[in-house]
Design an enzyme around this catalytic site. Structure first.
Site, short mmCIF file in Angstrom:
data_model
loop_
_atom_site.label_atom_id
_atom_site.label_comp_id
_atom_site.label_asym_id
_atom_site.label_seq_id
_atom_site.Cartn_x
_atom_site.Cartn_y
_atom_site.Cartn_z
N THR A 104 0.80 -1.23 0.00
CA THR A 104 0.00 0.00 0.00
C THR A 104 0.83 1.27 0.00
O THR A 104 0.30 2.36 -0.28
CB THR A 104 -0.93 0.03 1.23
OG1 THR A 104 -0.13 -0.11 2.41
CG2 THR A 104 -1.95 -1.09 1.16
N LEU B 65 9.18 -1.14 -0.09
CA LEU B 65 7.88 -1.28 0.55
C LEU B 65 7.97 -0.79 1.98
O LEU B 65 8.80 -1.25 2.77
CB LEU B 65 7.44 -2.75 0.54
CG LEU B 65 6.15 -3.10 1.28
CD1 LEU B 65 4.96 -2.42 0.64
CD2 LEU B 65 5.96 -4.62 1.30
N VAL B 66 7.13 0.18 2.38
CA VAL B 66 7.15 0.71 3.74
C VAL B 66 5.86 0.44 4.49
O VAL B 66 5.80 0.60 5.71
CB VAL B 66 7.46 2.23 3.77
CG1 VAL B 66 8.84 2.50 3.22
CG2 VAL B 66 6.41 3.02 3.00
N SER B 67 4.80 0.03 3.78
CA SER B 67 3.56 -0.30 4.47
C SER B 67 2.75 -1.23 3.59
O SER B 67 2.81 -1.17 2.36
CB SER B 67 2.75 0.96 4.79
OG SER B 67 1.63 0.65 5.59
N SER B 68 1.97 -2.10 4.25
CA SER B 68 1.16 -3.05 3.49
C SER B 68 -0.07 -3.44 4.29
O SER B 68 -0.16 -3.20 5.49
CB SER B 68 1.98 -4.31 3.16
OG SER B 68 2.35 -4.99 4.35
#
Length: 319
Positions: A83, A90-93
């Site tokens: 996300t 990638l820092v948030s999912s």
């Protein structure tokens, strides 16, 4: 732009059926109602999928009908969704829903429990908790103000208003404590001592560590102990705490067959910085390729260590 209601209903029903078929909430079927009620698509108005060595953005306002349908179906697949991507990282999912369901069941909440979530993500997990326990009993914390603001907006759009706090998750959130449960949705390298001080005696902490899930019982502000669950878990690392040197930097010369074992890689992660990888291999082979459940963690005063079989036994490693 509102999604097609028929397609939306089909997608939500399919996801709930898939989670149920996995057996994730077999021990606490009350979570089925939360996953049925909370609309995941409101928490992922856009997300990224791998494409050509990079990422492709799918979003709910895309003017192309086919891409919007692809976005909606993807939002209700039992899979993690990227996300937030920054500089290619990638820092948030949004985690895999069936894994979220397993973790919520293992959290073992009771009516009236106060829960602290570390790692707000999209806000979806906080919404599931708020649906079960009520807004006033849930606090979610994240270091990134952009993440907390978007989580707050997603939660409001879905009709939930738990406390959303911007801050260092390693420090917890004392102003909303004490807590009966703490759940982390990001990988730790050790258990922050501040969390224990914010828990009631007997509280449960559930968090990803190494590539597993540790379930700790808190005795008091200085002591907690517990074992790893069977379930493997891979999450974005917690930011704000001390970072551990990745074990990949030290695995030269190890046999490929061992490195292909999920259980051996778990041991490498758990003992990184404390045990030479070749010594870890010898231990793993000598002890019959131990499963995650044989490992545990103890926090006592200023000390914290991982162990195999017995916290006072011969195999212990500082964290």
């Amino acid at each position: 732009m509102e999604p097609d209601p028929v397609l939306l209903a089909e997608a939500r029903t399919a996801l709930v059926r898939e989670i149920e078929a996995s057996g994730a909430w077999r021990d606490d079927p009350a979570w089925r109602a939360a996953f049925t009620a909370v609309p995941r698509h409101l928490f992922v108005p856009y997300y990224y999928v791998g494409a050509g060595g990079g990422y492709e953005r799918l979003w709910g306002e895309d003017p192309d009908d086919r891409r919007r349908t692809r976005w909606l179906r993807g939002a209700y697949t039992d899979a993690p969704l990227a996300t937030r991507v920054r500089d290619g990282d990638l820092v948030s999912s949004s985690s895999q829903p069936s894994l979220m369901a397993k973790m919520l069941v293992e959290l073992d909440v009771r009516e009236g429990d106060r829960v602290l979530e570390i790692g707000a993500g999209t806000g979806y997990n906080a919404a599931l908790l708020a649906h079960r326990l009520g807004d006033d009993h849930v606090t979610t914390v994240d270091l990134d103000p952009e993440i907390t603001e978007s989580a707050r907006q997603h939660l409001a759009a879905a009709g939930y208003r738990p406390a959303v706090v911007t801050g260092d998750g390693t420090a917890g959130c004392p102003e909303h404590g004490p807590y009966d449960r703490i759940i982390a949705t990001c990988t730790l390298s050790s258990v922050p001592r501040a969390w224990l001080a914010q828990c009631r005696p007997g509280a449960r902490i559930l968090a990803p560590l190494a590539t597993g899930l540790i379930a700790l019982t808190v005795r008091d502000a200085a002591h907690a102990e517990g074992r790893f669950l069977h379930t493997p878990a891979y999450f974005v690392p917690l930011r704000g705490g001390d970072a551990r040197t990745p074990y990949e930097q030290h695995i030269g010369g190890l046999p490929r067959r061992a490195l292909q074992s999920d259980l051996f890689r778990f041991l490498l992660e758990l003992t990184a910085g404390s045990l030479d990888p070749h010594e870890a291999l010898a231990l793993w082979q000598r002890e019959g390729r131990p499963v995650r459940e044989r490992f545990g963690i103890t926090a006592s005063g200023p000390y914290e260590w991982a162990w195999l079989d017995d916290p006072e036994g011969p195999y212990v490693w500082p964290l």
